[in-house]
Design a protein around this motif. Sequence first.
Motif, mmCIF file in Angstrom:
data_model
loop_
_atom_site.group_PDB
_atom_site.id
_atom_site.type_symbol
_atom_site.label_atom_id
_atom_site.label_comp_id
_atom_site.label_asym_id
_atom_site.label_seq_id
_atom_site.Cartn_x
_atom_site.Cartn_y
_atom_site.Cartn_z
ATOM 1 N N TRP A 95 0.848 -1.189 0.000
ATOM 2 C CA TRP A 95 0.000 0.000 0.000
ATOM 3 C C TRP A 95 0.884 1.239 0.000
ATOM 4 O O TRP A 95 1.856 1.325 0.758
ATOM 5 N N GLN A 96 0.537 2.187 -0.849
ATOM 6 C CA GLN A 96 1.269 3.456 -0.927
ATOM 7 C C GLN A 96 0.443 4.541 -0.253
ATOM 8 O O GLN A 96 -0.714 4.780 -0.623
ATOM 9 N N ARG A 97 1.027 5.204 0.750
ATOM 10 C CA ARG A 97 0.319 6.261 1.472
ATOM 11 C C ARG A 97 0.625 7.609 0.826
ATOM 12 O O ARG A 97 1.772 7.958 0.587
ATOM 13 N N LEU A 98 -0.431 8.387 0.578
ATOM 14 C CA LEU A 98 -0.309 9.687 -0.067
ATOM 15 C C LEU A 98 -0.983 10.766 0.762
ATOM 16 O O LEU A 98 -1.998 10.520 1.432
ATOM 17 N N THR A 99 -0.416 11.971 0.684
ATOM 18 C CA THR A 99 -0.964 13.150 1.354
ATOM 19 C C THR A 99 -1.472 14.124 0.303
ATOM 20 O O THR A 99 -0.817 14.355 -0.715
ATOM 21 N N LYS A 100 -2.628 14.696 0.548
ATOM 22 C CA LYS A 100 -3.162 15.706 -0.362
ATOM 23 C C LYS A 100 -2.419 17.013 -0.128
ATOM 24 O O LYS A 100 -2.591 17.670 0.904
ATOM 25 N N CYS A 101 -1.587 17.404 -1.098
ATOM 26 C CA CYS A 101 -0.719 18.569 -0.927
ATOM 27 C C CYS A 101 -1.359 19.855 -1.430
ATOM 28 O O CYS A 101 -0.993 20.943 -0.988
ATOM 29 N N THR A 102 -2.291 19.751 -2.386
ATOM 30 C CA THR A 102 -2.953 20.929 -2.931
ATOM 31 C C THR A 102 -4.217 20.482 -3.645
ATOM 32 O O THR A 102 -4.339 19.340 -4.090
ATOM 33 N N THR A 103 -5.187 21.385 -3.753
ATOM 34 C CA THR A 103 -6.384 21.102 -4.541
ATOM 35 C C THR A 103 -6.152 21.378 -6.026
ATOM 36 O O THR A 103 -6.998 21.048 -6.865
ATOM 37 N N ASN A 104 -5.022 21.983 -6.348
ATOM 38 C CA ASN A 104 -4.635 22.228 -7.747
ATOM 39 C C ASN A 104 -4.221 20.897 -8.376
ATOM 40 O O ASN A 104 -3.288 20.250 -7.895
ATOM 41 N N THR A 105 -4.895 20.493 -9.430
ATOM 42 C CA THR A 105 -4.566 19.202 -10.050
ATOM 43 C C THR A 105 -3.387 19.276 -11.016
ATOM 44 O O THR A 105 -2.913 18.252 -11.496
ATOM 45 N N ASP A 106 -2.913 20.483 -11.329
ATOM 46 C CA ASP A 106 -1.785 20.645 -12.256
ATOM 47 C C ASP A 106 -0.716 21.573 -11.665
ATOM 48 O O ASP A 106 -0.380 22.604 -12.241
ATOM 49 N N PRO A 107 -0.147 21.238 -10.504
ATOM 50 C CA PRO A 107 0.895 22.099 -9.936
ATOM 51 C C PRO A 107 2.177 21.998 -10.757
ATOM 52 O O PRO A 107 2.415 21.003 -11.455
ATOM 53 N N VAL A 108 2.992 23.027 -10.670
ATOM 54 C CA VAL A 108 4.307 22.973 -11.305
ATOM 55 C C VAL A 108 5.171 21.977 -10.542
ATOM 56 O O VAL A 108 5.249 22.022 -9.312
ATOM 57 N N LEU A 109 5.805 21.058 -11.271
ATOM 58 C CA LEU A 109 6.663 20.039 -10.662
ATOM 59 C C LEU A 109 8.106 20.315 -11.050
ATOM 60 O O LEU A 109 8.430 20.432 -12.232
ATOM 61 N N ASP A 110 8.968 20.407 -10.066
ATOM 62 C CA ASP A 110 10.350 20.841 -10.303
ATOM 63 C C ASP A 110 11.280 20.013 -9.446
ATOM 64 O O ASP A 110 11.147 19.997 -8.221
ATOM 65 N N TYR A 111 12.238 19.304 -10.085
ATOM 66 C CA TYR A 111 13.152 18.457 -9.334
ATOM 67 C C TYR A 111 14.073 19.243 -8.400
ATOM 68 O O TYR A 111 14.649 18.678 -7.480
ATOM 69 N N SER A 112 14.218 20.569 -8.616
ATOM 70 C CA SER A 112 15.079 21.344 -7.716
ATOM 71 C C SER A 112 14.531 21.375 -6.301
ATOM 72 O O SER A 112 15.261 21.624 -5.350
ATOM 73 N N THR A 113 13.228 21.098 -6.120
ATOM 74 C CA THR A 113 12.654 21.087 -4.774
ATOM 75 C C THR A 113 13.124 19.889 -3.969
ATOM 76 O O THR A 113 12.951 19.850 -2.760
ATOM 77 N N MET A 114 13.711 18.909 -4.631
ATOM 78 C CA MET A 114 14.158 17.708 -3.917
ATOM 79 C C MET A 114 15.595 17.368 -4.286
ATOM 80 O O MET A 114 16.016 16.236 -4.255
#
Length: 403
Positions: A95-114
């Motif tokens: 089972w994979q546990r997920l957290t709802k991070c935003t109600t925006n379904t198309d957030p900008v995804l950027d590898y620099s954040t990690m």
Amino acid sequence: MLSVRSLLWSVACVLLSAPVAFGGDDFTGFWKEDCTDAFGVQIKPQQGTVFSVSFCGPGGCFAPGTWMPNTTINRDASYRVLDPSTLEIQHGQHWQRLTKCTTNTDPVLDYSTMKNRQPRVGAVVFEPNRGLPSYERDSPFTVGNLNLHQDLRRRLAATAVAAKDCKAGDVPVPPFGNTPLFSNICDRTQRQELRRLVTEIAPTLDQKTTTLWKSDLDGDGDPDILVGHVDISADEHFRYPYLSVWRLAFQQGRYEAQFGGSFLAGEIHSIRSFGHDTKSNMVFVKHYSCLECEPWTYLTILDFSHTSKAFQFTYAPDHKEYGDTLEYKLPGMGHSVDADVETRIPKAHNLNSSDLIQTFRFVNEKKVEWWVFSCTEGRCDFELYEGELPRKYRFFWASADKL
């Protein structure tokens, strides 16, 4: 506008203990294992009472219904809802546990954040060209029988070239359907005979997944053969089709092969002159950043006249980072700017013209960008203008060929 090579991440499955279910109906938003991740799960309402559940990375998202079937979530045994912002998805025994991070379904995804984090154990990263034969190191063109090469040359000289490419077959690519093969040799008998001879010189290439074009790529008056071959990657996670490209040039009594590269879902978009070299023809390959997502569509321009290297372009504000792709079509939806792209090549007879002009017309705002590229020794730098194209370039744009 810096082009980003897409990386698709498959799910990292985490074994968790059984939870207590929680009721709730609206799961719309973007869910992650860690909200600093540059990838996660998009949940969007679809027709009726179901949601699409799609994995996403910086390169885009799986199309609705392709990563996970559309679902009600609450009444689906593959999902466990813990609270309004936490749910779990079953993958096999885990089972994979997920957290709802935003109600925006198309957030900008950027590898620099990690950038300071390592991928979790079990994550599988999409790497372009993984699982393909090592064509750059080990050429498939291994048979040196001179009679065979001479026969191929004679038949090529007698082969007619069509004004427009025609379909030359299909390559089945489960589960993506068929990948079509095209050619500018439209006489079926001539094409099949040339293909037979080419695959005798390159016995590891399958005739059924090989196609050919006839073109004088270096302007010496002697026609060359452009060979395209579709391989299905042996990567168990990403069994994608790639078009590998070679040029066969007749030199010293035999054909010598130059490898141009392998391109995801590639196709030959055009064979034509480019820049101020009016003698040679360049090979324009259209290809994609990913398949099970909203992809970037790229063009790569191969110069076989001297080397098999691709032209290098930059979109970087500091003009320092170059890559071998032009941005031909953008995915938008938070993965890139939302803009319609048009690409034109000015007529080469005017030595004062630029080599390539692109316009990006933004969809949701009154903004137009003009990227005017000039190339020197295979490197293409830009001048950037907003609003109107400067007067000195307007004639070149109006009379240019649209790609």
